[in-house]
Each structure stands twice: as C-alpha cells, then as structure tokens.
Design an enzyme around this catalytic site. Structure first.
Site, PDB file in Angstrom:
ATOM      1  N   CYS A  79      58.330  -4.398  16.543  1.00 25.66           N
ATOM      2  CA  CYS A  79      58.098  -3.279  17.218  1.00 25.66           C
ATOM      3  C   CYS A  79      58.881  -2.171  17.032  1.00 25.66           C
ATOM      4  O   CYS A  79      58.409  -1.118  17.362  1.00 25.66           O
ATOM      5  CB  CYS A  79      58.371  -3.873  18.916  1.00 25.66           C
ATOM      6  SG  CYS A  79      57.760  -5.238  19.380  1.00 25.66           S
ATOM      7  N   CYS A  82      57.477   1.167  15.173  1.00 25.34           N
ATOM      8  CA  CYS A  82      56.550   1.984  15.853  1.00 25.34           C
ATOM      9  C   CYS A  82      57.268   2.584  17.150  1.00 25.34           C
ATOM     10  O   CYS A  82      56.909   3.863  17.115  1.00 25.34           O
ATOM     11  CB  CYS A  82      55.382   1.052  16.260  1.00 25.34           C
ATOM     12  SG  CYS A  82      54.063   2.210  16.867  1.00 25.34           S
ATOM     13  N   HIS A  83      57.858   1.928  17.837  1.00 25.73           N
ATOM     14  CA  HIS A  83      58.369   2.559  19.063  1.00 25.73           C
ATOM     15  C   HIS A  83      59.760   2.971  18.925  1.00 25.73           C
ATOM     16  O   HIS A  83      60.509   3.581  19.954  1.00 25.73           O
ATOM     17  CB  HIS A  83      58.380   1.327  20.206  1.00 25.73           C
ATOM     18  CG  HIS A  83      57.066   1.052  20.500  1.00 25.73           C
ATOM     19  ND1 HIS A  83      56.160   1.905  21.191  1.00 25.73           N
ATOM     20  CD2 HIS A  83      56.204  -0.288  20.210  1.00 25.73           C
ATOM     21  CE1 HIS A  83      55.011   1.304  21.613  1.00 25.73           C
ATOM     22  NE2 HIS A  83      55.123   0.073  20.816  1.00 25.73           N
ATOM     23  N   MET A 120      47.729  -0.650  19.976  1.00 26.39           N
ATOM     24  CA  MET A 120      48.512  -1.426  20.422  1.00 26.39           C
ATOM     25  C   MET A 120      47.927  -2.851  19.848  1.00 26.39           C
ATOM     26  O   MET A 120      46.798  -3.210  20.099  1.00 26.39           O
ATOM     27  CB  MET A 120      48.580  -1.612  21.593  1.00 26.39           C
ATOM     28  CG  MET A 120      49.289  -2.601  22.379  1.00 26.39           C
ATOM     29  SD  MET A 120      51.156  -2.843  21.842  1.00 26.39           S
ATOM     30  CE  MET A 120      51.771  -4.308  22.970  1.00 26.39           C
ATOM     31  N   HIS A 359      55.572  13.229   8.982  1.00 26.74           N
ATOM     32  CA  HIS A 359      55.347  11.898   8.030  1.00 26.74           C
ATOM     33  C   HIS A 359      55.589  12.026   6.676  1.00 26.74           C
ATOM     34  O   HIS A 359      56.552  12.367   6.004  1.00 26.74           O
ATOM     35  CB  HIS A 359      54.651  11.124   8.838  1.00 26.74           C
ATOM     36  CG  HIS A 359      54.560   9.536   8.275  1.00 26.74           C
ATOM     37  ND1 HIS A 359      55.886   8.709   8.768  1.00 26.74           N
ATOM     38  CD2 HIS A 359      53.791   8.867   7.671  1.00 26.74           C
ATOM     39  CE1 HIS A 359      55.686   7.678   7.889  1.00 26.74           C
ATOM     40  NE2 HIS A 359      54.654   7.490   7.546  1.00 26.74           N
ATOM     41  N   HIS A 401      46.885  11.089   8.030  1.00 28.29           N
ATOM     42  CA  HIS A 401      47.848  10.231   6.949  1.00 28.29           C
ATOM     43  C   HIS A 401      47.225  10.293   5.503  1.00 28.29           C
ATOM     44  O   HIS A 401      46.442   9.636   5.067  1.00 28.29           O
ATOM     45  CB  HIS A 401      47.908   8.833   7.359  1.00 28.29           C
ATOM     46  CG  HIS A 401      48.998   8.053   6.757  1.00 28.29           C
ATOM     47  ND1 HIS A 401      48.890   7.505   5.322  1.00 28.29           N
ATOM     48  CD2 HIS A 401      49.942   7.396   7.338  1.00 28.29           C
ATOM     49  CE1 HIS A 401      49.996   7.076   5.350  1.00 28.29           C
ATOM     50  NE2 HIS A 401      50.606   6.766   6.108  1.00 28.29           N
TER      51      HIS A 401
END
Length: 575
Positions: A79, A82-83, A120, A359, A401
């Site tokens: 996790c 991502c978080h 998710m 990014h 992206h």
C-alpha cells in the site's frame, strides 16, 4: 488502499460489480504489477517494516503486538507505494485516521475486498488477501501510522562500497560490445538487470542489483550505467570492462525511484544524483565512486494550500543541458527544483512552483524545455531550463503518464511532444515550437483516440514514422497484451493493433506488454512481455518499418522483464 469519500464510486457499485463478475479497472493481483505501476497501485514498498515504531491510537480497534507487526508488513509491501509511508496520500487518497475511523470497520473491509474502478485493487475477490487479513488491515489503518527512521550520511556511508577504484579501471573499452546498441533490461522480481546485445539479441551479463530496478541512466560519456532499485540501492556499472560489472554501490534511503548523472559541458561524469521516496530527500554523489557528498531534504509547503507536507517524495530527475544543474521533481508539494552543482558547499537552487503530484517526463526535441506530468492534477508542466523558469502548465487528460514522452513533427502543427494517460484512452500532442509555431506552443494541438486507458509509455524515434502506445494497466486482456501504433504522417487514420503477447507465444499468465524502446538505429522496437515469476516472460522485437515480428527473446534468466533502456538513446535523451 482506500480512497477518500467524495472521490470514490459508491461502494454499492463496487460490490455489485464484483458480485456480477464485472472486471474493475486496475483491479489486478499484486504479483502482476510491474515496477512502472508502483506509483499507481498498491504495490510493494522497499521500506522494511521492522524499522517502523509500533503505535496505538485512541478510537481504533485493539491490536496485539503480533497483529500490528503483521499488518505493518502488509501495508509497506502492498500500500505504501500509492498512499505514502505516512498515509498522507499521493496517487492514492489519504488514509489518515480522521478519515478511516469515520468510515468504520465494515466499510473499510468491504472496500478493501472489492476495490473500485477508480484504481483501488480488489484485494479480497482477487484472492490476494484472506478475510482475516482484510479485517486486520481495516483495523490497522484506523491506527496512527508508524514512522520509519531517517537515513542520513552515516547510514549511507555504512552501505557505500567501491568494488573497483577508478584508478584500477580500464582506460579504454576492453570488450567488443557495440555499446550504443546495448540494452539494460530490468528483471524486476529477480533483483537483477540483464545487459542484452541489440544485434545478436543475446544476454551479455546478468547483474545482481537492488530490488525492482526502476530506471537505468547513462553517464554523459556513455561509459557508466547507473541503476536504482525501489529499495534505494544504486549500482554503478562500468561498461568498458572486459566483462561489464558493478564497480560501486550505495543505499541512499529506504525507498526510491530516480537516478541521474551530470551532463553539462565540463561536468560530464562528475556527479550522480538519486532521489528517494523515503526519506523525502535527494543526495548528490561523486560520479566515479558514488561517495555521498550532499544530502538535501525536500520537506516543505505545498504550492496550492501552502501547508506543510512531511513526505514530499522525489520523482523524476533529469540533467540540464543548459546549465550545470539537476532538475528535481518534488511530487507532493508540486515544486520543481533546479539544483546547481557548481559549488556543493554553497548550493544554489531555483525552486519553481508548478502543480502538485509531479511524476515523470522528458525533454522536448531541442533539450531546452522539460515537460513533466503532474499526474493527479491532470496537467503537464513545462520548464524552460535555459531561462530557469516556468513556461506553461497545460491541461491534459486523466492521469498523464508519458514516461519520457515522444517528440516528432506533426504534419499540421509542427514539432510536438506527446503523452498518453492512465485514466483515459486519449493521446495528446502539445506544441513545442514557440518560435516557429507560436500559435500552437504549449497547448494541446491534437487529441488521438487510443485502444483504451491504462497506458504507461509512449514512444517514437527521429528515424521512425511510427508512434507506439502501450496499455499494460487496461483491465481488458486483449488490450493489455497488445500495443497501438500510429502513422505520424497520417495520425487521423487511427491506429493498428500489434498482438505482441500473442507473438511471444508464452502460454499461461497475464502477459502484460509494457514500454516500447527503440534500438540505436531506430529501425527496431523492443517490448517487454511481463509475466509472473512462475510463468515464462519474453522480449518481443518488432521491425519498425514493416510492423512485423522480428524476434522473440526467451531465456530462463529473463525473470519478469519490464523496463528496457538502450544505451545510446538513454545517454542522448532520444525519445
């Protein structure tokens, strides 16, 4: 893991979709996610769970010491990428206790189980987590997050190793390799890279590196190859040796994504730089030994609300051709730093406010303008490296992206730079010629429809008339296992689909097709067909002129190949 209320699809829709067997976008098992997806789905973090302090939080269900440690391990592996380590959110939304405790245990369990079309993963219905593990994780994220340790100069120096000192290295190339057409290929789950000869398609060397190498970067001279793993281990490979080998290594943090070397005239090969996700910082190193010289924290205020952010991660770093500088993307705060390395004792930095969630990105065809995705802001930021200022912020599609993007001349609008998107099926072209085509500069001049969302990379070459777009994150099997290719001279004609995975003939497995990469001459395009560790993977080589299969590279050593980097194209920023 979970998204904040107001951002999510209604939970009932996710539950219904799962019950009916409808595929949820991006809801893929963890083991089927390549290193390029690490910033977009719950995937493994290189932060060691044992390094974080156990905490207890009022309002959260009680957990035993063993349960807390087990949950902490799962979070860092699945996790944190991502978080965020501190759960403040990035690509994934925040998982702070004010949100998770308000949602409650049953809501959190259901959402972890079924996921959402917004990205998710469906950890429960995919079989990735058991019911007990899902309940454990729902309880865990209602506690305050444990904080891993910092990683300063003493910690780095303990990991720093010079295997072959500069004075003992060859003064000329000692092998007969065509280095310009050599490829560095990430073998993600093996913790290795493979060096592959572009002509013979044979593996030259397989070298042990950090876990899940994210990128390979070349020194300005083309002699040294630098790779960085998600575990923040940097390896420096001397391609001149009789057998290319790692000559220096260092661990610069606990989790990382970026490495680069100095390229400005007079500073070739002098410095290297690496940016980390944890701790949020970058380190400038000696370009021949990787000795750590200067560490700079990126913690600070966000550009929008101007609130303090404790975990602004370093994403892309590129070397300026205009000044002796590194251009550093600070993801969560939305700041681009132009770091002048002329005097490390009096470091000079120009900090440019742009847009949050910076990014990846790359140069325009002139090497003056750096175009970089602010992914969750749905924008492309343009930096003028010559004037050292913000040139433009361009609104684009959902979650751009581009990788490093694609430069070519549009038949109607002149020089452009292109990006694809994770969140929709569009490919958008931005004008990059403010002198020759001022009316089209720094705006979207053309939007193409692709075969689907879930794209990670777009690519062309100065010698090619083709534009390739991958879609490895698309939930449709046929789309994730193929690529779309456009004729640059007739873009409105639409795309042709190349069945890359079918050509590889691998049998079972997800077989995601990722990252087109050209050879030196620009007449071949290489694709990774990424399978799980227990299935066969391959590289597929396509003839760029005919768009037909040229070769399939299969070898038992090609374990989960993902990113590929041609030495010449990487050295000279050809894309």
């Amino acid at each position: 893991m979970m998204k904040q209320l107001g951002y999510l699809k209604p939970l009932a829709m996710a539950v219904t979709a799962a019950a009916l067997g409808i595929g949820l976008a991006h809801a893929q098992p963890h083991e089927d996610i390549d290193e390029s997806q690490a910033a977009y789905q719950g995937t493994e973090s290189a932060v060691e769970a044992e390094s974080a302090r156990t905490v207890r939080t009022p309002g959260a269900p009680d957990l035993s010491e063993a349960e807390f440690e087990q949950a902490k391990q799962i979070y860092f592996q699945r996790c944190a990428g991502c978080h965020g380590v501190l759960r403040n959110g990035a690509t994934g939304k925040p998982l702070t206790t004010d949100i998770t405790q308000e949602r409650g245990l049953e809501y959190l369990k259901a959402f972890i189980t079924y996921g959402s079309a917004a990205g998710m993963p469906n950890w429960g219905t995919s079989g990735e987590l058991s019911e007990d593990e899902i309940e454990l994780m729902a309880k865990y994220i209602m506690h305050e997050p444990p904080v891993p340790p910092e990683f300063g100069l003493p910690a780095m120096q303990e990991t720093w190793e010079v295997m072959v000192p500069p004075e003992e290295r060859p003064s000329e190339q000692m092998n007969d390799l065509d280095l310009a057409n050599l490829f560095s290929v990430t073998l993600r789950d093996a913790g290795q890279i493979a060096l592959i000869d572009g002509a013979s398609k044979e593996i030259v060397e397989v070298l042990d590196t950090g876990y899940a190498v994210h990128i390979s970067r070349m020194s300005a001279s083309g002699r040294y190859l630098f790779v960085i793993g998600r575990d923040a281990k940097v390896d420096m490979i001397d391609l001149w040796m009789a057998e290319p080998a790692i000559v220096a290594s260092i661990k610069v943090g606990l989790e990382a994504r970026s490495v680069e070397t100095s390229k400005f005239e007079g500073y070739e090969d002098k410095f290297a730089v690496a940016g980390t996700y944890w701790p949020p910082q970058y380190v400038i190193m000696d370009g021949e030994t990787l000795e750590p010289l200067k560490i700079v924290s990126t913690r600070g205020m966000t550009v929008d609300t101007q609130e303090y952010h404790p975990e602004p991660r370093v994403a892309a770093i590129v070397a300026s051709h205009q000044h002796p500088e590194f251009i550093v993307n600070v993801k969560e705060t939305g700041k681009v730093q132009l770091v002048n390395y002329e005097d490390l004792d009096a470091l000079s930095t120009v900090e440019i406010d742009t847009s949050r969630f910076l990014h990846d990105g790359g140069w325009d065809s002139t090497g003056r303008y750096f175009l970089t995705a602010a992914n969750e802001s749905n924008q492309i930021v343009v930096i003028d490296a010559q004037e050292r200022e913000l040139e433009a912020i361009v609104d684009v599609g959902k979650i751009p992206h581009p990788g490093r993007g694609a430069n070519f001349v549009d038949p109607e609008f002149g020089p452009v730079w292109a990006t694809s998107h994770l969140g929709d099926n569009t490919i958008q072209l931005i004008g990059t010629d403010p002198e020759g085509h001022p009316d089209q500069a720094w705006q979207v001049v053309r939007t193409l429809e692709g075969q689907g969302g879930g794209s990670l990379f777009i690519k062309t070459h100065p010698e090619s008339d083709n534009l390739y777009v991958d879609t490895p994150l698309n939930p449709g099997e046929a789309i994730s296992q193929s690529v779309a290719v456009y004729d640059i001279n007739d873009l409105e004609a639409g795309f042709e689909v190349l069945p890359i995975a079918e050509w590889a003939d691998l049998g079972e497995g997800p077989k995601r097709v990722v990252q087109p990469e050209y050879n030196h001459a620009g007449n071949e395009v290489w694709f990774s067909v990424w399978n799980t560790m227990d299935e066969t993977s391959a590289l597929v080589v396509v003839n760029d002129e005919t768009r037909e299969l040229e070769a399939v590279i299969k070898d038992e050593r090609l374990v989960t190949p993902t990113g590929k980097f041609n030495v010449y194209n990487t050295q000279h920023d050809v894309y």
